[in-house]
Design a protein around this motif. Structure first.
Motif, PDB file in Angstrom:
ATOM      1  N   VAL A 174       0.847  -1.197   0.000  1.00  0.00           N
ATOM      2  CA  VAL A 174       0.000   0.000   0.000  1.00  0.00           C
ATOM      3  C   VAL A 174       0.883   1.248   0.000  1.00  0.00           C
ATOM      4  N   SER A 175       1.802   1.308   0.950  1.00  0.00           N
ATOM      5  CA  SER A 175       2.649   2.496   1.102  1.00  0.00           C
ATOM      6  C   SER A 175       3.528   2.737  -0.117  1.00  0.00           C
ATOM      7  N   LEU A 176       4.125   1.682  -0.653  1.00  0.00           N
ATOM      8  CA  LEU A 176       4.998   1.861  -1.809  1.00  0.00           C
ATOM      9  C   LEU A 176       4.211   2.270  -3.048  1.00  0.00           C
ATOM     10  N   THR A 177       2.997   1.749  -3.205  1.00  0.00           N
ATOM     11  CA  THR A 177       2.143   2.184  -4.311  1.00  0.00           C
ATOM     12  C   THR A 177       1.852   3.676  -4.201  1.00  0.00           C
ATOM     13  N   LEU A 178       1.451   4.104  -3.010  1.00  0.00           N
ATOM     14  CA  LEU A 178       1.121   5.511  -2.799  1.00  0.00           C
ATOM     15  C   LEU A 178       2.345   6.409  -2.963  1.00  0.00           C
ATOM     16  N   SER A 179       3.505   5.937  -2.520  1.00  0.00           N
ATOM     17  CA  SER A 179       4.735   6.723  -2.682  1.00  0.00           C
ATOM     18  C   SER A 179       5.152   6.818  -4.142  1.00  0.00           C
ATOM     19  N   ALA A 180       5.065   5.709  -4.874  1.00  0.00           N
ATOM     20  CA  ALA A 180       5.454   5.719  -6.287  1.00  0.00           C
ATOM     21  C   ALA A 180       4.624   6.725  -7.074  1.00  0.00           C
ATOM     22  N   PHE A 181       3.353   6.848  -6.713  1.00  0.00           N
ATOM     23  CA  PHE A 181       2.464   7.762  -7.415  1.00  0.00           C
ATOM     24  C   PHE A 181       2.345   9.114  -6.695  1.00  0.00           C
ATOM     25  N   ASP A 182       3.220   9.331  -5.703  1.00  0.00           N
ATOM     26  CA  ASP A 182       3.326  10.615  -5.009  1.00  0.00           C
ATOM     27  C   ASP A 182       1.961  11.143  -4.571  1.00  0.00           C
ATOM     28  N   VAL A 183       1.189  10.289  -3.901  1.00  0.00           N
ATOM     29  CA  VAL A 183      -0.149  10.669  -3.471  1.00  0.00           C
ATOM     30  C   VAL A 183      -0.025  11.465  -2.164  1.00  0.00           C
ATOM     31  N   PRO A 184      -0.447  12.730  -2.174  1.00  0.00           N
ATOM     32  CA  PRO A 184      -0.317  13.563  -0.981  1.00  0.00           C
ATOM     33  C   PRO A 184      -1.374  13.210   0.069  1.00  0.00           C
ATOM     34  N   SER A 185      -1.133  13.685   1.285  1.00  0.00           N
ATOM     35  CA  SER A 185      -2.034  13.351   2.384  1.00  0.00           C
ATOM     36  C   SER A 185      -3.455  13.856   2.155  1.00  0.00           C
ATOM     37  N   ASN A 186      -3.617  14.911   1.405  1.00  0.00           N
ATOM     38  CA  ASN A 186      -4.947  15.493   1.206  1.00  0.00           C
ATOM     39  C   ASN A 186      -5.613  15.069  -0.102  1.00  0.00           C
ATOM     40  N   ALA A 187      -5.091  14.023  -0.731  1.00  0.00           N
ATOM     41  CA  ALA A 187      -5.644  13.596  -2.034  1.00  0.00           C
ATOM     42  C   ALA A 187      -7.075  13.109  -1.880  1.00  0.00           C
ATOM     43  N   LEU A 188      -7.903  13.496  -2.831  1.00  0.00           N
ATOM     44  CA  LEU A 188      -9.296  13.055  -2.845  1.00  0.00           C
ATOM     45  C   LEU A 188      -9.568  12.111  -4.010  1.00  0.00           C
ATOM     46  N   GLY A 189      -8.977  12.396  -5.145  1.00  0.00           N
ATOM     47  CA  GLY A 189      -9.260  11.606  -6.329  1.00  0.00           C
ATOM     48  C   GLY A 189     -10.618  11.952  -6.898  1.00  0.00           C
ATOM     49  N   LEU A 190     -10.995  11.201  -7.936  1.00  0.00           N
ATOM     50  CA  LEU A 190     -12.300  11.420  -8.558  1.00  0.00           C
ATOM     51  C   LEU A 190     -13.385  10.960  -7.616  1.00  0.00           C
ATOM     52  N   ASP A 191     -14.504  11.632  -7.653  1.00  0.00           N
ATOM     53  CA  ASP A 191     -15.670  11.214  -6.885  1.00  0.00           C
ATOM     54  C   ASP A 191     -16.398  10.168  -7.723  1.00  0.00           C
ATOM     55  N   GLN A 192     -16.121   8.909  -7.451  1.00  0.00           N
ATOM     56  CA  GLN A 192     -16.663   7.818  -8.278  1.00  0.00           C
ATOM     57  C   GLN A 192     -18.075   7.570  -7.891  1.00  0.00           C
TER      58      GLN A 192
END
Length: 192
Positions: A174-192
């Protein structure tokens, strides 16, 4: 190497560009629906894993297992999760599990902060204490001493040790996936 702030370096969830549900190819939509059926939503790294639908269908049940069936309690899961998230420095998972760890009284805020920051802490509950000690030993360049292993066997059993080690491995992914894609702490993403 020169760093740029090129907007094309970023997507909808860190560097990852999500595919809206109505535009997903069939295999990705199947993985999306499968994730929703097991988790009720498509959280954090699951958004990214959808780009590899076969893998997503393989790893999503592991995370669901820890939500419903694990031999570890919610507090024990959050002790291990916050230790491993802190180890891998993934902003998004640290932020999310800092909140989750404190929610519903799973763990006091000062304990969660210590876990993430790799500061010493302690737990009165013997199971929580051994989960903390074993997870801490496993996430450092250390050997697990026989005495700690025996305490863990006594407190959480072999099944609990397997649960803990696999949880650490799962959250490393989980952590390495999020780090590789540089996902910040406040990421929301698309509202699916």
């Amino acid at each position: 190497m020169t760093e740029t702030n090129d907007p094309s370096d970023f997507g909808t969830f860190g560097r990852f560009v999500e595919t809206p549900v109505d535009k997903m190819p069939t295999d990705m939509k199947d993985a999306y629906n499968y994730t929703v059926s097991l988790r009720g939503l498509v959280p954090g790294p699951h958004k990214i894993w959808l780009c590899n639908p076969t893998l997503a269908k393989t790893v999503v049940p592991v995370g669901a297992y820890y939500q419903t069936t694990s031999t570890l309690t919610k507090a024990e899961i959050e002790i291990a999760t916050n230790i491993i998230n802190g180890r891998w420095l993934a902003a998004y998972s640290n932020y999310e599990h800092e909140k989750i760890g404190e929610r519903a009284g799973h763990l006091p805020a000062e304990k969660v902060e210590a876990l993430i920051a790799n500061r010493p802490t302690s737990f009165d509950d013997p199971r929580q204490s051994v989960v903390y000690e074993l997870a801490s030993a496993l996430t450092q360049p250390r050997v697990v001493p026989v005495g700690l292993f025996r305490r863990a066997q006594h407190a959480i059993g072999d099944a609990g040790i397997v649960d803990l080690t696999m949880l650490l491995g799962w959250f490393t992914g989980v952590s390495l996936t999020l780090s590789a894609f540089d996902v910040p702490s406040n990421a929301l993403g698309l509202d699916q």
